[in-house]
Design an enzyme around this catalytic site. Structure first.
Site, short mmCIF file in Angstrom:
data_model
loop_
_atom_site.label_atom_id
_atom_site.label_comp_id
_atom_site.label_asym_id
_atom_site.label_seq_id
_atom_site.Cartn_x
_atom_site.Cartn_y
_atom_site.Cartn_z
NE ARG A 26 13.90 -118.20 8.07
CZ ARG A 26 13.82 -118.86 9.23
NH1 ARG A 26 12.71 -119.50 9.54
NH2 ARG A 26 14.83 -118.88 10.07
CG HIS A 41 4.00 -114.23 15.49
ND1 HIS A 41 4.57 -113.67 14.38
CD2 HIS A 41 4.82 -115.26 15.85
CE1 HIS A 41 5.68 -114.29 14.07
NE2 HIS A 41 5.86 -115.27 14.94
CG HIS A 74 3.53 -113.16 10.76
ND1 HIS A 74 2.65 -114.17 11.13
CD2 HIS A 74 4.74 -113.76 10.68
CE1 HIS A 74 3.31 -115.31 11.22
NE2 HIS A 74 4.59 -115.09 10.98
CD GLU A 75 -3.90 -110.87 11.83
OE1 GLU A 75 -3.31 -109.78 11.90
OE2 GLU A 75 -4.89 -111.17 12.52
#
Ligand code: PAF
Length: 285
Positions: free
Chosen positions: A190, A36, A33-34
Site C-alpha cells: 500500500r 515478501h 516487495h522486499e
C-alpha cells in the site's frame, strides 16, 4: 518454477514436492516487495521446497475497501519468484478458490476483535478462511507470515491451535520480522498509493513509535505516552489514526501499564489514500 491456477494440478505438483522433502508455504496477495522476498528466503532456509501463493482474497476486503484497486502484477511477481528459486507458484482464480455454492466461514474470536478487526469488520474471518484453505491445499510443513500484520499472525496461530491443524502445526506458523525502508517505514504494497510528499511524511509513524517505546521502557505512564504518540503521528502529516495501542504480544489483551510479558505497540493510521499499519516489540518490565 511451475505455476498452477487450478486445484487438480496443484495437488499433483504438491504431491511431488512432498515426496522430495519438507515444504514451506508463503501465502501472499502479490504485488511482491522486499518484505515478501525476505519471507521466501526464510522459507528456503526452512524447507526443501517453497510454494508461494498469490491470491487477492475478496473475502477479506470490506465493501468500501480497495479490492478492485489492489495491485495485480502476476507477470512481474512471477519473474521475481523465479529469480528467488521458488518451486511452485499457486495462483488460483477466484472460481478455483470459491466455487459456486461456497458457504463456509472461519471466525476466530478474541484476537480478531479490536485493532484492525474493529475498523475492518469481517476482515479476519476472510483471512482465516482463505489461510485454512491454503493450508489444506498445500499441506505445508511450515508456513511463513510477516510480523508486520501482527494481529493476522495471532489470528492464524490461534486458528491453527484451536483447529488442531497439523500441516502446518501451530508452532510451525512462523513470523518473520518486518522489513523496513532505509528511513524506517515498514514495507507494504500500500506504500505504492502514496505521493512523494506523503511517502516522505509517512516516516513520522515509525519514528513516533520508537519514541513511545523508549518512553514506556523508561517507565513513562502508558496512556499519557499513547496520547503523545497519537499527537506526534498527526503532527507528522497523517490525517487520522484508527488505533495506537499497547497489547500483550500473544493474546493481544489491551494494556494500560507495562507488563512482565512480551508486548507489542500496534498502530494503524491514514495518510493520503493509504491506511498504514505498523507494530514493534516492547520489552517486558
Ligand atoms: O497478508 C496477506 O497478504 C494476506 O492477508 C494473506 C495472509 C495472504 C491471506 O490472504
Amino acid at each position: 518454477m511451475q505455476t498452477v491456477h487450478a486445484l487438480d494440478p496443484l495437488r499433483n505438483a504438491v504431491a511431488d514436492l512432498h515426496k522430495a522433502g519438507a515444504v514451506a508455504l508463503v501465502p501472499t496477495m502479490g504485488a511482491l516487495h522486499e518484505g515478501h522476498l525476505t519471507l521466501v528466503r526464510e522459507a528456503k532456509a526452512q524447507a526443501k521446497s517453497v510454494v508461494v501463493s498469490i491470491f487477492v482474497n475478496p473475502l477479506q476486503f470490506g465493501a468500501n475497501e480497495d479490492l478492485d484497486a489492489y495491485p495485480r502484477q502476476l507477470a512481474r511477481d512471477s519473474a521475481l519468484l523465479e529469480t528467488e528459486g521458488v518451486d511452485l507458484l499457486w495462483a488460483p482464480t477466484v472460481e478455483a478458490m470459491y466455487p459456486a455454492g461456497f458457504a463456509s466461514n472461519i471466525a476466530v474470536a478474541g484476537v480478531s476483535e479490536g485493532l484492525c478487526g474493529a475498523a475492518r469488520p469481517g476482515h479476519f474471518d476472510g483471512v482465516a478462511t482463505v489461510v485454512c484453505k491454503l493450508f489444506n491445499q498445500v499441506m505445508p510443513d511450515v508456513a511463513l507470515f510477516g510480523e508486520k500484520d501482527w494481529q493476522q499472525l495471532a489470528v492464524i496461530r490461534r486458528m491453527a491451535r484451536d483447529l488442531d491443524l497439523t500441516r502446518p502445526a501451530a508452532d510451525a506458523v512462523l513470523g518473520v520480522p518486518t522489513v523496513r525502508e532505509a528511513d524506517g517505514l515498514a514495507m507494504s504494497s500500500r506504500n505504492a498509493y502514496l505521493s512523494a510528499e506523503e511517502r516522505q511524511a509517512a516516516v513520522a509513524l515509525p519514528a513516533a513509535m520508537r519514541r513511545a517505546i523508549a518512553a514506556i521502557e523508561g517507565g513513562a505512564d502508558v496512556p499519557v505516552t499513547l496520547a503523545r504518540l497519537q499527537a506526534d503521528i498527526l503532527e507528522g502529516g497523517f490525517r487520522s489514526i484508527d488505533y495506537a495501542e499497547l497489547r500483550d504480544a500473544d493474546d493481544l489483551t489491551p494494556l494500560s501499564a507495562r507488563s512482565d510479558r512480551p508486548m507489542r505497540l500496534i498502530v494503524a493510521a491514514r495518510i493520503g489514500p493509504a491506511r498504514l499499519i505498523d507494530n514493534m516489540p516492547v520489552a517486558p518490565g
